[in-house]
Design an enzyme around this catalytic site. Structure first.
Site, mmCIF file in Angstrom:
data_model
loop_
_atom_site.group_PDB
_atom_site.id
_atom_site.type_symbol
_atom_site.label_atom_id
_atom_site.label_comp_id
_atom_site.label_asym_id
_atom_site.label_seq_id
_atom_site.Cartn_x
_atom_site.Cartn_y
_atom_site.Cartn_z
ATOM 1 N N ARG A 56 16.671 -18.686 13.620
ATOM 2 C CA ARG A 56 17.127 -20.287 14.381
ATOM 3 C C ARG A 56 17.870 -19.481 14.593
ATOM 4 N NH1 ARG A 56 14.767 -24.266 12.064
ATOM 5 N NH2 ARG A 56 15.492 -22.911 10.488
ATOM 6 N N THR A 57 19.023 -19.021 14.017
ATOM 7 C CA THR A 57 20.184 -18.409 14.886
ATOM 8 C C THR A 57 20.087 -17.142 15.201
ATOM 9 O OG1 THR A 57 21.822 -19.358 12.385
ATOM 10 C CG2 THR A 57 22.528 -17.662 14.240
ATOM 11 N N LYS A 85 20.879 3.020 3.529
ATOM 12 C CA LYS A 85 21.420 4.724 2.617
ATOM 13 C C LYS A 85 23.227 4.407 2.328
ATOM 14 C CE LYS A 85 18.037 6.396 6.620
ATOM 15 N NZ LYS A 85 18.777 7.094 7.812
ATOM 16 N N ARG A 106 25.499 -11.695 11.270
ATOM 17 C CA ARG A 106 25.496 -12.281 9.534
ATOM 18 C C ARG A 106 25.498 -11.513 8.658
ATOM 19 N NH1 ARG A 106 20.512 -17.311 9.372
ATOM 20 N NH2 ARG A 106 22.610 -17.585 10.642
ATOM 21 N N HIS A 134 30.130 -20.565 9.864
ATOM 22 C CA HIS A 134 29.012 -20.920 10.786
ATOM 23 C C HIS A 134 29.799 -21.556 11.800
ATOM 24 C CE1 HIS A 134 25.671 -19.479 12.479
ATOM 25 N NE2 HIS A 134 24.077 -20.652 11.933
#
Lengths: 306, 155
Positions: A56-57, A85, A106, A134
């Site tokens: 969603r975000t 890496k 995020r 959030h």
């Protein structure tokens, strides 16, 4: 760089003052009126740095960026990137800031967005950092409340579920400090109570209980979150609490007729699907408002007040 | 020579840190980054009688002074300590100590998911939210640590 020239970031709900939140709400209304299409940010490039998976975000941010006329670069998991890496978060941010005008980040680690904001010269938006915050979700949450109820002040909120690890809950409760809520009930199993470090940042009293029944009749906004099975050491214990925090038709019957149910989604079983058809169920409407709110947030950081 | 004289022998130049809570003298040395390899003559007295504190520790360091920043860090583990700077056997300066508002680098965040435990460039940064009782908040993940956790970490 002088203070005034530093980019404004959104790391926590507490970073915004009331005037800024109201401005974002008004801008979101404007975008809705314009059919959520604008070319104001044409030519801008926005990096979506999703080190942790998101549906969603990420999609609503991507949609918001494109609807503003900007384009996106980035990634949706650490897999296949130089992070795999062994590149540090700081170096990844340095690379992205060279390629873009804003970074939406995020990450599974708490505090990543703040750290990124210290490294970056372009604005950072926290799209979720571990169990911490959030903030854009909470702006969508309260925007939804304002859309439906017309105001936020004085409403009784009941926040239900995993209050210990839920970042959306932390941001919502903190954003409520900008408004004057009525009663705020926190309903959770004992082991998932709100953490003290979050509670200590609130400027209103909260009423903590483990019984939804006791408070549901007084509630105007019921905010449901997922009780996360993985947080319980004992599965039997989880099974016991699981049912007591389920919002079903019986629970809805106890609610005021004009009350609403929100959920940051994804939902698992904490809201019975039969509830979806009740007038109180507003969680899908809430999700649909994500794009215009995120358009407003992005534009605001690029100078929306001018 | 009595026991008392043995314990409080004067130093010519250096620092005397008194009224350290019993058992925390080693932690004070850690805060100062002294591990013995620097060559300073250090007298460390633990668990001696004290009128005010019943039992206390004392640290004397010859040839090294303590600056304001170090003094402030010492308050985290020894809030009532006194720090005297000595020259020619006399106290020339009594350090004024204040709990620092920001503590950079010294401590570790106990939250394993905190960015400071997961990126080599993310250094810890704690903000003092309460001086007494001592409560420090990680400025990244907001985890709060208390005096006992600070002492445990420093030791």
């Amino acid at each position: 760089m002088p203070r005034a020239l530093l980019p404004k970031h959104i790391i926590s709900s507490l970073d915004l003052d009331r005037r800024e939140v109201d401005t974002i709400f008004d801008m979101a209304d404007e975008y809705e009126k314009k059919g959520r299409v604008s070319k104001e940010l044409s030519g801008k490039v926005i990096a979506l740095a999703f080190f942790e998976p998101s549906t969603r975000t990420k999609n609503s941010f991507e949609s918001a960026v494109k609807r503003l006329g900007a384009s996106t670069i980035g990634f949706s998991s650490s897999e296949g990137t130089s992070v795999e890496k062994g590149e540090t978060i700081a170096d990844t941010v340095r690379m992205l800031e060279g390629y873009s005008d804003m970074i939406i980040i995020r990450h599974k680690f708490d505090g990543t967005a703040k750290f990124a904001s210290e490294v970056s010269h372009v604005p950072i938006i926290n799209a979720g950092d571990g169990k911490h915050e959030h903030p854009t979700q909470s702006i969508i949450d309260l925007y939804t409340v304002r859309k439906i109820k017309g105001h936020i002040e004085g409403l009784n909120f009941c926040v239900l579920g995993d209050l210990k690890y839920g970042r959306a809950v932390n941001s919502l409760l903190r954003l409520l400090t900008k408004f004057k809520p009525g009663k705020v009930f926190l309903v959770s199993p004992q082991q998932l109570k709100l953490r003290e470090e979050v509670k200590s940042t609130l400027n209103y009293p909260v009423i903590e209980t483990s019984s939804l029944q006791d408070v549901i009749g007084e509630t105007d906004v019921l905010y449901v979150t997922r009780i996360q099975k993985e947080r319980f050491a004992d599965e039997v214990e989880f099974e016991k609490v699981k049912e007591s925090y389920k919002v079903d038709l019986k629970a809805v019957e106890m609610m005021k007729r004009d009350s609403i149910i929100l959920h940051p989604l994804p939902r698992v079983n904490e809201i019975d699907r039969k509830v979806d058809k009740t007038p109180q169920a507003k969680y899908f409407y809430q999700a649909s408002l994500g794009v215009q709110v995120r358009m407003a947030i992005i534009k605001y950081l690029f100078g929306g007040l001018k | 020579m009595s026991d008392k004289e043995l314990l409080v022998t004067k130093i010519r130049e250096g620092t005397v840190i008194d009224h350290i809570p019993a058992g925390r003298a080693l932690a004070v040395l850690r805060v100062l980054g002294i591990n013995g390899s620097e060559g300073y003559r250090v007298a460390l007295v633990m668990n001696v009688e004290s009128k005010k504190m019943v039992r206390k520790d004392i640290v004397k360091i010859s040839g090294r002074t303590v600056d304001e920043k170090e003094s402030n860090l010492i308050t985290l583990i020894a809030p009532n300590a006194t720090i005297n700077i000595i020259k020619d056997y006399d106290v020339t300066k009594k350090m004024k100590m204040k709990v620092p508002s920001v503590i950079e680098g010294l401590l570790r965040c106990p939250n394993p998911s905190c960015i400071t435990n997961n990126d080599p460039e993310a250094f810890t940064n704690f903000l003092t939210v309460s001086e007494s009782p001592l409560l420090l908040k990680c400025s990244y993940c907001e985890t709060i640590i208390d005096e006992m956790q600070v002492v445990k970490q420093v030791l």
